[in-house]
Design a protein around this motif. Structure first.
Motif, PDB file in Angstrom:
ATOM      1  N   MET A  21      10.150  10.327 -21.740  1.00  0.00           N
ATOM      2  CA  MET A  21      11.308  10.962 -21.110  1.00  0.00           C
ATOM      3  C   MET A  21      12.575  10.190 -21.438  1.00  0.00           C
ATOM      4  N   SER A  22      12.480   8.877 -21.507  1.00  0.00           N
ATOM      5  CA  SER A  22      13.644   8.052 -21.799  1.00  0.00           C
ATOM      6  C   SER A  22      14.139   8.273 -23.226  1.00  0.00           C
ATOM      7  N   TYR A  23      13.279   8.653 -24.092  1.00  0.00           N
ATOM      8  CA  TYR A  23      13.650   8.827 -25.485  1.00  0.00           C
ATOM      9  C   TYR A  23      13.994  10.268 -25.837  1.00  0.00           C
ATOM     10  N   GLY A  24      14.129  11.128 -24.848  1.00  0.00           N
ATOM     11  CA  GLY A  24      14.566  12.489 -25.093  1.00  0.00           C
ATOM     12  C   GLY A  24      13.481  13.437 -25.561  1.00  0.00           C
ATOM     13  N   ALA A  25      12.217  13.085 -25.403  1.00  0.00           N
ATOM     14  CA  ALA A  25      11.148  13.969 -25.845  1.00  0.00           C
ATOM     15  C   ALA A  25      11.052  15.206 -24.963  1.00  0.00           C
ATOM     16  N   LEU A  26      11.500  15.087 -23.711  1.00  0.00           N
ATOM     17  CA  LEU A  26      11.549  16.255 -22.828  1.00  0.00           C
ATOM     18  C   LEU A  26      12.944  16.852 -22.899  1.00  0.00           C
ATOM     19  N   SER A  27      13.032  18.119 -22.655  1.00  0.00           N
ATOM     20  CA  SER A  27      14.350  18.752 -22.633  1.00  0.00           C
ATOM     21  C   SER A  27      15.148  18.201 -21.462  1.00  0.00           C
ATOM     22  N   LYS A  28      16.456  18.349 -21.513  1.00  0.00           N
ATOM     23  CA  LYS A  28      17.329  17.899 -20.430  1.00  0.00           C
ATOM     24  C   LYS A  28      16.906  18.542 -19.114  1.00  0.00           C
ATOM     25  N   GLU A  29      16.592  19.827 -19.152  1.00  0.00           N
ATOM     26  CA  GLU A  29      16.188  20.548 -17.941  1.00  0.00           C
ATOM     27  C   GLU A  29      14.877  20.004 -17.371  1.00  0.00           C
ATOM     28  N   ALA A  30      13.911  19.725 -18.243  1.00  0.00           N
ATOM     29  CA  ALA A  30      12.624  19.185 -17.790  1.00  0.00           C
ATOM     30  C   ALA A  30      12.815  17.787 -17.216  1.00  0.00           C
ATOM     31  N   HIS A  31      13.631  16.986 -17.865  1.00  0.00           N
ATOM     32  CA  HIS A  31      13.902  15.633 -17.381  1.00  0.00           C
ATOM     33  C   HIS A  31      14.560  15.687 -15.998  1.00  0.00           C
ATOM     34  N   GLU A  32      15.536  16.583 -15.816  1.00  0.00           N
ATOM     35  CA  GLU A  32      16.210  16.735 -14.523  1.00  0.00           C
ATOM     36  C   GLU A  32      15.242  17.208 -13.443  1.00  0.00           C
ATOM     37  N   CYS A  33      14.323  18.089 -13.815  1.00  0.00           N
ATOM     38  CA  CYS A  33      13.328  18.595 -12.868  1.00  0.00           C
ATOM     39  C   CYS A  33      12.406  17.459 -12.398  1.00  0.00           C
ATOM     40  N   VAL A  34      11.955  16.639 -13.324  1.00  0.00           N
ATOM     41  CA  VAL A  34      11.094  15.506 -12.978  1.00  0.00           C
ATOM     42  C   VAL A  34      11.868  14.515 -12.106  1.00  0.00           C
ATOM     43  N   ALA A  35      13.115  14.235 -12.469  1.00  0.00           N
ATOM     44  CA  ALA A  35      13.935  13.297 -11.694  1.00  0.00           C
ATOM     45  C   ALA A  35      14.165  13.810 -10.273  1.00  0.00           C
ATOM     46  N   ALA A  86      12.212  15.873  -8.571  1.00  0.00           N
ATOM     47  CA  ALA A  86      10.937  15.796  -7.845  1.00  0.00           C
ATOM     48  C   ALA A  86      10.645  14.368  -7.402  1.00  0.00           C
ATOM     49  N   ILE A  87      10.878  13.409  -8.279  1.00  0.00           N
ATOM     50  CA  ILE A  87      10.633  12.006  -7.931  1.00  0.00           C
ATOM     51  C   ILE A  87      11.580  11.578  -6.816  1.00  0.00           C
ATOM     52  N   SER A  88      12.834  11.978  -6.928  1.00  0.00           N
ATOM     53  CA  SER A  88      13.821  11.635  -5.904  1.00  0.00           C
ATOM     54  C   SER A  88      13.427  12.205  -4.545  1.00  0.00           C
ATOM     55  N   ALA A  89      12.978  13.445  -4.522  1.00  0.00           N
ATOM     56  CA  ALA A  89      12.561  14.082  -3.265  1.00  0.00           C
ATOM     57  C   ALA A  89      11.368  13.352  -2.665  1.00  0.00           C
ATOM     58  N   ARG A  90      10.422  12.954  -3.483  1.00  0.00           N
ATOM     59  CA  ARG A  90       9.246  12.247  -2.985  1.00  0.00           C
ATOM     60  C   ARG A  90       9.599  10.852  -2.480  1.00  0.00           C
ATOM     61  N   LEU A  91      10.541  10.199  -3.142  1.00  0.00           N
ATOM     62  CA  LEU A  91      10.986   8.897  -2.657  1.00  0.00           C
ATOM     63  C   LEU A  91      11.693   9.020  -1.311  1.00  0.00           C
ATOM     64  N   GLU A  92      12.449  10.086  -1.128  1.00  0.00           N
ATOM     65  CA  GLU A  92      13.112  10.306   0.160  1.00  0.00           C
ATOM     66  C   GLU A  92      12.070  10.516   1.254  1.00  0.00           C
ATOM     67  N   VAL A  93      11.025  11.278   0.965  1.00  0.00           N
ATOM     68  CA  VAL A  93       9.938  11.475   1.938  1.00  0.00           C
ATOM     69  C   VAL A  93       9.282  10.129   2.242  1.00  0.00           C
ATOM     70  N   ALA A  94       8.996   9.341   1.220  1.00  0.00           N
ATOM     71  CA  ALA A  94       8.368   8.033   1.417  1.00  0.00           C
ATOM     72  C   ALA A  94       9.274   7.133   2.248  1.00  0.00           C
ATOM     73  N   ARG A  95      10.568   7.157   1.973  1.00  0.00           N
ATOM     74  CA  ARG A  95      11.511   6.354   2.740  1.00  0.00           C
ATOM     75  C   ARG A  95      11.492   6.748   4.212  1.00  0.00           C
TER      76      ARG A  95
END
Length: 109
Positions: A29-43, A45-54
């Motif tokens: 993902m860091s090297y651009g292998a995923l599209s910008k949209e896919a990278h944003e979607c993953v980011a 989702a991770i952000s939402a899960r971190l907020e739940v964990a917090r």
């Protein structure tokens, strides 16, 4: 080329699994292998899960977490299981964030 439901693609035109899987690794993902949209979607989702964990770590109840984040109770339960029984990934990230902001882990209320 657009794929239409109900149509098929000849197997010789399908990319090998090893080639596809490389794009789903975090480093890729860091090297651009995923599209910008896919990278944003993953980011997102991770952000939402971190907020739940917090919120779980801060002692918020499921009902408040659902209202604030929109996460399902099943997702909240999975994240709680990871906090309690997991390998410490959420804990490590949460503690690093709390080091930068001492109020980070306080109740959301």
């Amino acid at each position: 080329v657009l794929f239409r439901s109900g149509s098929s693609i000849p197997i010789e035109e399908v990319e090998p699994v090893d080639s596809i899987v490389k794009r789903f690794r975090t480093g890729a993902m860091s090297y651009g292998a995923l599209s910008k949209e896919a990278h944003e979607c993953v980011a997102t989702a991770i952000s939402a899960r971190l907020e739940v964990a917090r919120m779980l770590k801060a002692g918020d109840i499921y009902e408040d977490i659902v209202k604030k984040t929109g996460a399902s109770t099943a997702t909240i339960s999975r994240i709680k299981r990871c906090l309690v029984y997991g390998s410490g990934g959420y804990e490590k990230i949460l503690s690093r964030m709390a080091e930068k902001d001492p109020d980070f882990l306080k109740l959301s209320k």
